[in-house]
Design a protein around this motif. Structure first.
Motif, PDB file in Angstrom:
ATOM      1  N   TYR A 188      -1.987  -4.508 -32.056  1.00 14.68           N
ATOM      2  CA  TYR A 188      -3.162  -4.146 -31.578  1.00 14.68           C
ATOM      3  C   TYR A 188      -3.429  -2.683 -31.344  1.00 14.68           C
ATOM      4  N   VAL A 237       4.461 -10.109 -29.304  1.00 10.72           N
ATOM      5  CA  VAL A 237       3.378  -9.890 -28.534  1.00 10.72           C
ATOM      6  C   VAL A 237       4.085  -9.314 -27.195  1.00 10.72           C
ATOM      7  N   ASN A 253       2.742  -5.678 -26.316  1.00 11.12           N
ATOM      8  CA  ASN A 253       1.853  -5.922 -24.962  1.00 11.12           C
ATOM      9  C   ASN A 253       0.533  -6.499 -25.557  1.00 11.12           C
ATOM     10  N   GLU A 254      -0.015  -5.943 -26.686  1.00 10.66           N
ATOM     11  CA  GLU A 254      -1.154  -6.628 -27.161  1.00 10.66           C
ATOM     12  C   GLU A 254      -1.023  -6.843 -28.704  1.00 10.66           C
ATOM     13  N   TYR A 286      -7.425 -12.214 -30.503  1.00 13.49           N
ATOM     14  CA  TYR A 286      -6.723 -10.855 -29.640  1.00 13.49           C
ATOM     15  C   TYR A 286      -5.621 -11.816 -28.812  1.00 13.49           C
ATOM     16  N   ASN A 301      -2.757 -11.086 -25.817  1.00 12.21           N
ATOM     17  CA  ASN A 301      -2.183 -10.179 -24.490  1.00 12.21           C
ATOM     18  C   ASN A 301      -0.937 -11.037 -24.125  1.00 12.21           C
ATOM     19  N   LYS A 302       0.138 -10.330 -23.687  1.00  9.58           N
ATOM     20  CA  LYS A 302       1.393 -10.873 -23.186  1.00  9.58           C
ATOM     21  C   LYS A 302       1.176 -11.515 -21.851  1.00  9.58           C
ATOM     22  N   ASP A 303       0.183 -11.145 -21.356  1.00 13.75           N
ATOM     23  CA  ASP A 303       0.023 -11.920 -19.702  1.00 13.75           C
ATOM     24  C   ASP A 303      -1.112 -12.975 -19.905  1.00 13.75           C
ATOM     25  N   ASP A 304      -1.365 -13.155 -21.175  1.00 10.00           N
ATOM     26  CA  ASP A 304      -2.769 -14.276 -21.277  1.00 10.00           C
ATOM     27  C   ASP A 304      -2.047 -15.708 -20.981  1.00 10.00           C
TER      28      ASP A 304
END
Length: 330
Positions: free
Chosen positions: A202, A153, A157-158, A174, A176-179
Motif C-alpha cells: 500500500y 501483508v 503492514n498494509e 485494502y 491490513n495485517k491486523d484486520d
C-alpha cells in the motif's frame, strides 16, 4: 479511396452509443468521421471464423449535428477488408475475451493494422506485466497462495489485493495485517486459494489519488489527470468531474512512461494508459485505456482529441508507408 475502420467496442457502449462523451471511443469515432473515414462498430460476440478467415458482423456509423450514430442494419465482411481495427472491449479478460482475441490470429497484419493488437493484449496482463519494469513499481506478489499473501501483508503492514483480469477498481481491496477479516477477504478474492491475484504494498500517497499517464505509440502526453478516491472508498470509483484534478508529469514519471512506451510499441500496444502513485507504476492499461478526453478538455481548456488524432493518424500513416515499401521490395 477512404480508409475503412472497424472499432470493436464494449456491449454497454453499443447500447449507449450516441451522446456518450465520457467514453474514449466516442471521441475517436467522431474525429475519424469528421476526417471523412468510413467507421464501423462491432462487439466481441460478433467476431467469428468462416472458411478459415476472420470475419465480423458490424454496424456503420455516421456523423450528424456533431454527434455520432449508427445504422441499425447489421452487415458482415472479412476483417481483412478493413484497413484498421481498433480492438477496445473492456475487461474482464475472461474466456469470451480471449476467444475474441483468437479470431485475430487469422488476420493478415500486412493488410490490416490492429490497434492494439489482440494477440499482444492476450499476452500482456495489465497488472501481472508491470513486473517487466522492476525499477518503477511497488513491491508486489502474484499468487493464489493464501499463506504467501498473508506473509506479504504481515511484512508490509498494509497492502492492496487485486484480481488480474478486471478493470475500474472492481474487486480491489485494502488489506491490513491486523484486520480480523483478512482471511475472509483473501479467500474470497483468490477463490479459496485457486485463483492468482496481485498483492501490492500500500502506497500512503494513494489518499491523494492515482495519476493516469497517457501514451500513443512512443508519444507521452504532458496532459494527465489525477483520479481521486471516492467519498467512501480508498480508490477512484466514480466517473464524475469532481473526482478528477489536473496533474503534471515529474521527471521520473516522464522517464518511466517513455521507457514503457518504447517497450510496448515493440509489442504492437500503441494506446496505453499508465496508472502511477508516488512515481510508481501500479497498472499498465492496454485493453481499452480511457483517455479522459472530456475531463482533460475541461481541466486544461484544450481540445485534447485533436492532439490525439494527429498522433494516431501519424502512427497509421507510418504503418502503411512501411508496408507499401515492404510490398515494393518483395
Amino acid at each position: 479511396m477512404k480508409k475503412q475502420i472497424l472499432f470493436i467496442i464494449d456491449d454497454i457502449e453499443l447500447k449507449y452509443f450516441e451522446f456518450n462523451d465520457l467514453v474514449t471511443n466516442f471521441w475517436f469515432i467522431k474525429e475519424f468521421l469528421k476526417r471523412d473515414f468510413d467507421v464501423s462498430i462491432s462487439t466481441k460476440n460478433r467476431l467469428f471464423i468462416e472458411n478459415h478467415e476472420a470475419c465480423s458482423m458490424f454496424f456503420e456509423t455516421y456523423l450528424k449535428d456533431e454527434n455520432i450514430f449508427y445504422r441499425k442494419e447489421e452487415k458482415t465482411k472479412r476483417i481483412n477488408d478493413f484497413d484498421i481495427v481498433f480492438f477496445r472491449p473492456d475487461p474482464p479478460v475472461d474466456v469470451d475475451y480471449i476467444n475474441a482475441c483468437y479470431v485475430f490470429d487469422f488476420v493478415d497484419r500486412e493488410k490490416t493494422l490492429l490497434i492494439n493488437d489482440p494477440s499482444s493484449i492476450k499476452n500482456f496482463n495489465e497488472k501481472f506485466h508491470i513486473n517487466l519494469f522492476p525499477d518503477y513499481i511497488p513491491k508486489n506478489i502474484i499468487t493464489s497462495s493464501k499463506e504467501l499473501i498473508k506473509n506479504f501483508v504481515k511484512q508490509q503492514n498494509e497492502a492492496v489485493i487485486k484480481p488480474l483480469n478486471r478493470c475500474f477498481g472492481s474487486g480491489v481491496y485494502y488489506l491490513n495485517k491486523d484486520d480480523k477479516n483478512l482471511n475472509s477477504i483473501i479467500s474470497s478474492i483468490t477463490n479459496d486459494g485457486k485463483t492468482s491475484v496481485m498483492v501490492q504494498e500500500y502506497l500512503p500517497k494513494a489518499v491523494h489519488g492515482d495519476k493516469r499517464i497517457l501514451i500513443t505509440g512512443e508519444t507521452v502526453y504532458e496532459e494527465c489527470v489525477t483520479k481521486l478516491p471516492g467519498e467512501d472508498d480508498f480508490k477512484f470509483n466514480t466517473h464524475s468531474s469532481k473526482f478528477f484534478a489536473p496533474a503534471s508529469l515529474t521527471p521520473k514519471e516522464r522517464e518511466l512512461a517513455e521507457h514503457v512506451a518504447r517497450e510496448l510499441t515493440k509489442r504492437k500496444l500503441y494506446l496505453v494508459g499508465i496508472d502511477v502513485i508516488d512515481e510508481k507504476i501500479t497498472e499498465i492499461n492496454v485493453t481499452s485505456p480511457c483517455y479522459f478526453i472530456k475531463e482533460i478538455n475541461t481541466l486544461y481548456n484544450t481540445n485534447f482529441e485533436n492532439k490525439l488524432m494527429s498522433d494516431i493518424l501519424s502512427l497509421i500513416e507510418r504503418h502503411f508507408a512501411k508496408n507499401k515499401t515492404v510490398c515494393m521490395m518483395k
